[in-house]
Design an enzyme around this catalytic site. Sequence first.
Site, PDB file in Angstrom:
ATOM      1  N   ARG A  36      -5.161  56.078  54.713  1.00 47.65           N
ATOM      2  CA  ARG A  36      -3.906  55.463  54.237  1.00 47.65           C
ATOM      3  C   ARG A  36      -3.448  54.299  55.121  1.00 47.65           C
ATOM      4  O   ARG A  36      -2.253  54.029  55.266  1.00 47.65           O
ATOM      5  CB  ARG A  36      -2.782  56.520  54.113  1.00 47.65           C
ATOM      6  CG  ARG A  36      -3.144  57.674  53.189  1.00 47.65           C
ATOM      7  CD  ARG A  36      -3.327  57.277  51.726  1.00 47.65           C
ATOM      8  NE  ARG A  36      -3.804  58.397  50.941  1.00 47.65           N
ATOM      9  CZ  ARG A  36      -5.081  58.544  50.525  1.00 47.65           C
ATOM     10  NH1 ARG A  36      -5.993  57.619  50.803  1.00 47.65           N
ATOM     11  NH2 ARG A  36      -5.448  59.573  49.814  1.00 47.65           N
TER      12      ARG A  36
ATOM     13  N   SER B 288       3.564  61.306  46.753  1.00 44.69           N
ATOM     14  CA  SER B 288       3.703  62.107  47.972  1.00 44.69           C
ATOM     15  C   SER B 288       4.482  61.321  49.016  1.00 44.69           C
ATOM     16  O   SER B 288       4.124  60.179  49.317  1.00 44.69           O
ATOM     17  CB  SER B 288       2.323  62.428  48.554  1.00 44.69           C
ATOM     18  OG  SER B 288       1.588  63.152  47.611  1.00 44.69           O
TER      19      SER B 288
ATOM     20  N   GLU C  60       4.405  58.372  54.017  1.00 40.17           N
ATOM     21  CA  GLU C  60       3.521  57.444  53.293  1.00 40.17           C
ATOM     22  C   GLU C  60       4.329  56.304  52.646  1.00 40.17           C
ATOM     23  O   GLU C  60       3.910  55.158  52.659  1.00 40.17           O
ATOM     24  CB  GLU C  60       2.768  58.233  52.220  1.00 40.17           C
ATOM     25  CG  GLU C  60       1.666  57.432  51.555  1.00 40.17           C
ATOM     26  CD  GLU C  60       0.769  58.288  50.675  1.00 40.17           C
ATOM     27  OE1 GLU C  60       0.524  59.461  51.013  1.00 40.17           O
ATOM     28  OE2 GLU C  60       0.324  57.767  49.646  1.00 40.17           O
TER      29      GLU C  60
HETATM   30  C1  LIG Z   1       3.585  59.529  40.679  1.00 44.30           C
HETATM   31  C2  LIG Z   1       2.881  58.871  41.849  1.00 44.30           C
HETATM   32  C3  LIG Z   1       1.670  59.370  42.281  1.00 44.30           C
HETATM   33  C4  LIG Z   1       1.001  58.761  43.360  1.00 44.30           C
HETATM   34  N1  LIG Z   1      -0.205  59.271  43.762  1.00 44.30           N
HETATM   35  C5  LIG Z   1      -0.869  58.678  44.783  1.00 44.30           C
HETATM   36  C6  LIG Z   1      -2.150  59.183  45.195  1.00 44.30           C
HETATM   37  O1  LIG Z   1      -2.699  60.124  44.649  1.00 44.30           O
HETATM   38  N2  LIG Z   1      -2.757  58.561  46.238  1.00 44.30           N
HETATM   39  C7  LIG Z   1      -2.207  57.473  46.869  1.00 44.30           C
HETATM   40  O2  LIG Z   1      -2.830  56.934  47.790  1.00 44.30           O
HETATM   41  N3  LIG Z   1      -0.997  56.993  46.497  1.00 44.30           N
HETATM   42  C8  LIG Z   1      -0.323  57.550  45.475  1.00 44.30           C
HETATM   43  N4  LIG Z   1       0.906  57.075  45.101  1.00 44.30           N
HETATM   44  C9  LIG Z   1       1.522  55.964  45.865  1.00 44.30           C
HETATM   45  C10 LIG Z   1       1.185  54.577  45.304  1.00 44.30           C
HETATM   46  O3  LIG Z   1       0.841  54.656  43.935  1.00 44.30           O
HETATM   47  C11 LIG Z   1       0.065  53.901  46.065  1.00 44.30           C
HETATM   48  O4  LIG Z   1       0.401  53.702  47.407  1.00 44.30           O
HETATM   49  C12 LIG Z   1      -0.265  52.523  45.430  1.00 44.30           C
HETATM   50  O5  LIG Z   1      -1.482  52.126  45.916  1.00 44.30           O
HETATM   51  C13 LIG Z   1       0.773  51.466  45.684  1.00 44.30           C
HETATM   52  O6  LIG Z   1       0.496  50.379  44.825  1.00 44.30           O
HETATM   53  P1  LIG Z   1       1.639  49.442  44.281  1.00 44.30           P
HETATM   54  O7  LIG Z   1       1.009  48.382  43.482  1.00 44.30           O
HETATM   55  O8  LIG Z   1       2.677  50.243  43.582  1.00 44.30           O
HETATM   56  O9  LIG Z   1       2.199  48.842  45.633  1.00 44.30           O
HETATM   57  P2  LIG Z   1       3.717  48.734  46.165  1.00 44.30           P
HETATM   58  O10 LIG Z   1       4.317  50.101  46.198  1.00 44.30           O
HETATM   59  O11 LIG Z   1       4.455  47.692  45.436  1.00 44.30           O
HETATM   60  O12 LIG Z   1       3.440  48.248  47.658  1.00 44.30           O
HETATM   61  C14 LIG Z   1       2.883  49.128  48.599  1.00 44.30           C
HETATM   62  C15 LIG Z   1       2.523  48.337  49.855  1.00 44.30           C
HETATM   63  O13 LIG Z   1       1.460  47.448  49.549  1.00 44.30           O
HETATM   64  C16 LIG Z   1       1.826  46.112  49.871  1.00 44.30           C
HETATM   65  N5  LIG Z   1       1.171  45.250  48.890  1.00 44.30           N
HETATM   66  C17 LIG Z   1       1.286  45.302  47.548  1.00 44.30           C
HETATM   67  N6  LIG Z   1       0.490  44.390  46.983  1.00 44.30           N
HETATM   68  C18 LIG Z   1      -0.134  43.742  47.993  1.00 44.30           C
HETATM   69  C19 LIG Z   1      -1.073  42.690  48.060  1.00 44.30           C
HETATM   70  N7  LIG Z   1      -1.552  42.090  46.959  1.00 44.30           N
HETATM   71  N8  LIG Z   1      -1.518  42.281  49.273  1.00 44.30           N
HETATM   72  C20 LIG Z   1      -1.061  42.861  50.411  1.00 44.30           C
HETATM   73  N9  LIG Z   1      -0.161  43.864  50.408  1.00 44.30           N
HETATM   74  C21 LIG Z   1       0.295  44.302  49.210  1.00 44.30           C
HETATM   75  C22 LIG Z   1       3.351  46.076  49.834  1.00 44.30           C
HETATM   76  O14 LIG Z   1       3.863  45.070  50.667  1.00 44.30           O
HETATM   77  C23 LIG Z   1       3.674  47.479  50.360  1.00 44.30           C
HETATM   78  O15 LIG Z   1       3.634  47.497  51.766  1.00 44.30           O
HETATM   79  C24 LIG Z   1       1.589  57.648  44.018  1.00 44.30           C
HETATM   80  C25 LIG Z   1       2.821  57.150  43.554  1.00 44.30           C
HETATM   81  C26 LIG Z   1       3.463  57.748  42.484  1.00 44.30           C
HETATM   82  C27 LIG Z   1       4.766  57.166  41.992  1.00 44.30           C
END
Ligand SMILES: Cc1cc2nc3c(=O)[nH]c(=O)nc-3n(C[C@H](O)[C@H](O)[C@H](O)COP(=O)(O)OP(=O)(O)OC[C@H]3O[C@@H](n4cnc5c(N)ncnc54)[C@H](O)[C@@H]3O)c2cc1C
Length: 313
Positions: A174, A225, A300
């Site tokens: 992570r 999570s 996280e």
């Molecule tokens: C119902 C649910 C279930 C989930 N299950 C999981 C799981 O099983 N495993 C898991 O790992 N996560 C899980 N997550 C958390 C989340 O989905 C992940 O962390 C996901 O990868 C975040 O992607 P995002 O596009 O929503 O990023 P955001 O939440 O918008 O951003 C997350 C981080 O990434 C950075 N970021 C975003 N885009 C870029 C880019 N292009 N370049 C550089 N930095 C960037 C942002 O600045 C921020 O620090 C879950 C979330 C929810 C709501």
Amino acid sequence: MSSVALDLERLVPGGVETDVSLQRISRWRIGGSADVVVRPRNVDELAAVRCWLHENGQRSVVIAGTSNLLFSDSGIRAPVIQLGSSFSSVRVDETSIDAEAGAWVPGVARLSMAHGLSGLEHTCGIPGTIGGLVCMNGGSMRRGIGEVITRVQAVAPDGSIVSMTKDECHFAYRRSAFQTNGLIVSNVKLQLDATLDRATIRREMLRILRDRRRKFPQNLPNCGSVFVSDPSMYEQYGPPGKVIERAGFKGTSVGGAYVSPDHANFIINRGDATSEDVLSLIRMIKSAVASETGYSMAVEARYVTNDGLIQEI
Ligand SMILES: Cc1cc2nc3c(=O)[nH]c(=O)nc-3n(C[C@H](O)[C@H](O)[C@H](O)COP(=O)(O)OP(=O)(O)OC[C@H]3O[C@@H](n4cnc5c(N)ncnc54)[C@H](O)[C@@H]3O)c2cc1C
């Protein structure tokens, strides 16, 4: 429109929104309003935006699907760069996939299955973008997207475009270099495995999705999570959800935020939660678990401050 918004609008015509409710656009349905959100549609627009912000001494923040973010109740004054569906083309080339940062993870996983490529099964239920997943090195079943990455293209603060090898991304559980290096991922190359047949990959994805539907709260605003699973705590006491449950927090609420009665590692917004409610609940859980087990659980989810800093909680 402010002068910053007008200048960004010149660089990304039709791609700038002002006074955006973060409560409306965020997964947790929490947050004040963002003064300016700009949504570049390609790497050139992203580079031009970064270059302009750099030359004008403006701090900015990048967000994507917002599925891992808790926004400040007082909103964000710094310009927000959001990468999503308008920056999401995906190309399959034999056993590799080239995806733009805004590509939706479950969509990319399904596409890989349709081409008989395995390696993304564990990501099929994660509601985020490829860029967010790479930054968080997200995945499930203790795996991370970094395992299948061969190259990442990113845009530096001054607008220059850099290409990075997997090693340069410093993937760990992570964690990735993108959490601290100031680069914005624009494009990702994934190397997948063609030895399994399509039906087997599909079966595995359906199994994972069924399992997630059974375990995780559905259709309620949450950020997945909240706490990261620590391998040594896991060995001694179990996963964070079980540890938090044993500490008696299932169903506990602060203001409009409560710990899910289904899975204690999820914090749900009842509808009127503030970021302070969520932060208080997190602090309470963290301190109770630390005094019961001696482990300080890492969070996280990330907190986005009023001036556009992304902080660990
Ligand atoms: C119902 C649910 C279930 C989930 N299950 C999981 C799981 O099983 N495993 C898991 O790992 N996560 C899980 N997550 C958390 C989340 O989905 C992940 O962390 C996901 O990868 C975040 O992607 P995002 O596009 O929503 O990023 P955001 O939440 O918008 O951003 C997350 C981080 O990434 C950075 N970021 C975003 N885009 C870029 C880019 N292009 N370049 C550089 N930095 C960037 C942002 O600045 C921020 O620090 C879950 C979330 C929810 C709501």
